[in-house]
Design a protein around this motif. Structure first.
Motif, PDB file in Angstrom:
ATOM      1  N   ALA A 153      -9.804   2.025   1.633  1.00  0.00           N
ATOM      2  CA  ALA A 153      -8.987   1.359   0.613  1.00  0.00           C
ATOM      3  C   ALA A 153      -9.001  -0.157   0.823  1.00  0.00           C
ATOM      4  O   ALA A 153      -9.134  -0.930  -0.135  1.00  0.00           O
ATOM      5  CB  ALA A 153      -7.556   1.895   0.662  1.00  0.00           C
ATOM      6  N   CYS A 157     -11.323  -0.265  -9.565  1.00  0.00           N
ATOM      7  CA  CYS A 157     -10.384  -1.335  -9.230  1.00  0.00           C
ATOM      8  C   CYS A 157      -9.648  -1.741 -10.508  1.00  0.00           C
ATOM      9  O   CYS A 157     -10.268  -1.890 -11.559  1.00  0.00           O
ATOM     10  CB  CYS A 157     -11.151  -2.525  -8.668  1.00  0.00           C
ATOM     11  N   ASN A 160     -12.502  -1.517  -0.158  1.00  0.00           N
ATOM     12  CA  ASN A 160     -12.679  -1.526  -1.621  1.00  0.00           C
ATOM     13  C   ASN A 160     -11.869  -2.617  -2.291  1.00  0.00           C
ATOM     14  O   ASN A 160     -12.327  -3.251  -3.238  1.00  0.00           O
ATOM     15  CB  ASN A 160     -12.251  -0.179  -2.227  1.00  0.00           C
ATOM     16  N   THR A 161     -10.659  -2.830  -1.785  1.00  0.00           N
ATOM     17  CA  THR A 161      -9.781  -3.811  -2.438  1.00  0.00           C
ATOM     18  C   THR A 161     -10.277  -5.229  -2.152  1.00  0.00           C
ATOM     19  O   THR A 161     -10.422  -6.038  -3.077  1.00  0.00           O
ATOM     20  CB  THR A 161      -8.322  -3.619  -1.966  1.00  0.00           C
ATOM     21  N   TYR A 162     -10.543  -5.527  -0.885  1.00  0.00           N
ATOM     22  CA  TYR A 162     -10.974  -6.902  -0.556  1.00  0.00           C
ATOM     23  C   TYR A 162     -12.346  -7.250  -1.131  1.00  0.00           C
ATOM     24  O   TYR A 162     -12.615  -8.409  -1.443  1.00  0.00           O
ATOM     25  CB  TYR A 162     -10.900  -7.136   0.962  1.00  0.00           C
ATOM     26  N   CYS A 165      -2.710  -2.961  -3.045  1.00  0.00           N
ATOM     27  CA  CYS A 165      -2.993  -4.158  -3.833  1.00  0.00           C
ATOM     28  C   CYS A 165      -2.856  -5.386  -2.967  1.00  0.00           C
ATOM     29  O   CYS A 165      -2.078  -5.412  -2.010  1.00  0.00           O
ATOM     30  CB  CYS A 165      -2.086  -4.249  -5.049  1.00  0.00           C
ATOM     31  N   PRO A 204       0.233  -0.280  -6.558  1.00  0.00           N
ATOM     32  CA  PRO A 204      -0.465   0.869  -5.952  1.00  0.00           C
ATOM     33  C   PRO A 204       0.188   2.201  -6.288  1.00  0.00           C
ATOM     34  O   PRO A 204      -0.511   3.225  -6.357  1.00  0.00           O
ATOM     35  CB  PRO A 204      -0.417   0.586  -4.446  1.00  0.00           C
ATOM     36  N   ASN A 241     -13.293  -6.505  -4.021  1.00  0.00           N
ATOM     37  CA  ASN A 241     -12.999  -6.957  -5.384  1.00  0.00           C
ATOM     38  C   ASN A 241     -12.221  -8.257  -5.417  1.00  0.00           C
ATOM     39  O   ASN A 241     -12.415  -9.071  -6.322  1.00  0.00           O
ATOM     40  CB  ASN A 241     -12.268  -5.848  -6.152  1.00  0.00           C
ATOM     41  N   THR A 292      -5.969  -4.218  -7.278  1.00  0.00           N
ATOM     42  CA  THR A 292      -5.515  -2.892  -6.846  1.00  0.00           C
ATOM     43  C   THR A 292      -6.673  -1.906  -6.800  1.00  0.00           C
ATOM     44  O   THR A 292      -7.436  -1.793  -7.759  1.00  0.00           O
ATOM     45  CB  THR A 292      -4.434  -2.375  -7.827  1.00  0.00           C
ATOM     46  N   SER A 293      -6.804  -1.227  -5.662  1.00  0.00           N
ATOM     47  CA  SER A 293      -7.852  -0.222  -5.545  1.00  0.00           C
ATOM     48  C   SER A 293      -7.424   0.817  -4.517  1.00  0.00           C
ATOM     49  O   SER A 293      -6.266   0.824  -4.082  1.00  0.00           O
ATOM     50  CB  SER A 293      -9.184  -0.890  -5.170  1.00  0.00           C
ATOM     51  N   TYR A 312       0.840  -1.192   0.000  1.00  0.00           N
ATOM     52  CA  TYR A 312       0.000   0.000   0.000  1.00  0.00           C
ATOM     53  C   TYR A 312       0.875   1.241   0.000  1.00  0.00           C
ATOM     54  O   TYR A 312       2.068   1.184   0.308  1.00  0.00           O
ATOM     55  CB  TYR A 312      -0.959   0.008   1.202  1.00  0.00           C
TER      56      TYR A 312
END
Ligand code: AMP
Ligand code: GLY
Length: 440
Positions: free
Chosen positions: A409, A374, A412-414, A346, A294, A416, A400-401, A230
């Motif tokens: 963050a 993402c 949002n990432t997990y 990511c 990231p 996806n 990656t988000s 990150y």
């Protein structure tokens, strides 16, 4: 301009993704590439991935700028070979690449320049090594001198383990990479990555980032190439940056110059911050993987002028198209890089069994169902004969988000990560845990 990216991992996908958005780029190639990179760049038909074949391609296609991802190409001298033919290429030359390709060399340079790093000895024979291990404090760190794909560093908790590891390394466990072994004091602190663009004199820093090298949650298990990253990092303050600049970056650049080494490219400083003081764990001479994912996600600036400026050699004749590119002058004349606010991160989806043995060829599903904000960078993927995207390596995808704060963050990432599946997929659930702790 026409750009060629060399490499086939998540790092190269992130670089190609960013370069494809550049105002200056008309045509982007990547080789060897992978199934994800094929979406943003053309994967050309080149006989093999040797330096010679890539050079022939670049000459034939009149490539204006080549960007090199992996260290092995740099250590093999791809930059020297391209420059000898008058081609512009972003990456360090063979001599400079030793800073990563030989840990003993890197330590010797640091010692000469008085750069803070762990105390160490370099050994080539078992008897000397054994003596040192007998009188060492534990844990102790053993490092194979040469390139070992991120696997050549072993932290040994006790003498028995260390002595067995030393004998395996000297006995050929990492082939010729282990003929020299660095025995190093264990440092306890927080690990941070700092990547800098440099022409050997001037420096443009990227944001601090943090990788997660251990395989399992809670930073346990085997060392890997990195399971997630990150950026930025709260502990990477401007005060810390100034300390690194003063005690690490400037002395290093000066020392390299003194030795006649022309360092132009990325300088990756692997830091251990011990009670607020930075120590160098390692240098890499290329972008970090997965930190680059990231970092490119968060970067607003067009990266091409920076690559172009760093890749330019003083006195080298510029090619015809340059006249139309007013921005491309020197690194010094470019503004500092501009970043999105908030955090980028990511999570690596790996093949079950990585970093040891794992299976390949598993069909990946859900890639098209991720959110708009993402980006799924591909590392080990390819198309199978029926056109499915399948796994083709240990680290497979970097999901990656970002978000306006670290918790957003992570969420949002997990969210996806959960949408993508393949047989025996493995990932860590706690990427960015230190930053989440700090945010509490
Ligand atoms: P390297 O390949 O040098 O980055 O080492 C791999 C990992 O081993 C680093 O990312 C650290 O987590 C760990 N490591 C290397 N050197 C040391 C050290 N002197 N003290 C503590 N941990 C270390
Ligand atoms: N992320 C660690 C490395 O690229 O070496």
């Amino acid at each position: 301009m026409k750009v060629l990216v060399v490499g086939k991992g998540g790092r190269e996908h992130a670089l190609a993704w960013k370069i494809a958005q550049s105002f200056y780029v008309d045509k982007l190639f990547c080789f060897p590439g992978n199934a994800g990179i094929a979406k943003v760049a053309e994967i050309p038909d080149i006989a093999d991935d040797s330096v010679e074949s890539l050079l022939n391609f670049a000459l034939q296609e009149s490539i204006d700028l080549t960007v090199v991802g992996p260290e092995d190409y740099l250590a093999k001298g791809i930059v020297d070979a391209f420059e000898a033919k008058g081609l512009r290429i972003f990456g360090v030359n063979k001599e400079a690449a030793q800073l990563e390709s030989s840990k003993a060399f890197a330590k010797e340079v640091m010692k000469s320049a008085n750069i803070p790093t762990a105390a160490y000895s370099t050994v080539t024979d078992f008897e000397t090594g054994n003596k040192i291990l007998k009188s060492s404090k534990y844990p102790v760190v053993l490092k194979a001198d040469g390139l070992a794909a991120g696997k050549g560093v072993i932290i040994c908790g006790a003498y028995d383990e260390a002595v067995s590891e030393l004998s395996q390394m000297l006995g050929g466990k990492f082939k010729s990479a282990g003929t020299k072994v660095v025995i190093e004091e264990f440092l306890k602190g927080e690990e941070l990555s700092l990547l800098l663009l440099t022409d050997g004199t001037n420096v443009k820093p990227l944001l601090f980032s943090q990788d997660h090298k251990a395989l399992n949650d809670g930073d346990t298990g085997l060392n890997t190439g990195g399971m997630g990253a990150y950026t930025p990092v709260k502990s990477g303050t401007s005060e810390l940056y100034e300390k690194v600049d003063k005690s690490v970056t400037q002395p290093l650049l000066k020392e390299l110059k003194k030795r006649g080494i022309n360092y132009r490219g990325i300088l990756y400083i692997g830091l251990m911050v011990v009670e607020g003081e930075p120590y160098v764990l390692e240098y890499n001479v290329r972008f970090g993987d997965p930190e680059t994912e990231p970092l490119m996600f968060m970067l607003i600036s067009d990266i091409i002028p920076y690559f172009w400026a760093v890749a330019g050699k003083e006195g080298s004749s510029l090619r015809g198209k340059d006249e139309n590119m007013p921005l491309f002058t020197t690194l010094e004349s470019l503004p500092d890089l501009v970043w999105r606010s908030g955090y980028g991160m990511c999570v690596v989806l790996a093949s079950g069994g990585y970093p040891e043995s794992y299976e390949k060829g598993k069909i990946i599903s859900g890639l098209d169902s991720v959110d708009n904000d993402c980006v799924v960078f591909h590392a080990g993927t390819k198309f199978d004969a029926s056109g499915n995207i399948v796994t083709d390596g240990g680290r497979v995808l970097m999901v990656t988000s970002g978000g306006k704060n670290i918790n957003e963050a992570v969420e949002n990432t997990y969210k996806n990560v959960a949408k993508i599946t393949f047989d025996k997929a493995y990932f860590r659930h706690d990427i960015a845990h230190r930053e989440q702790e700090r945010a509490k």
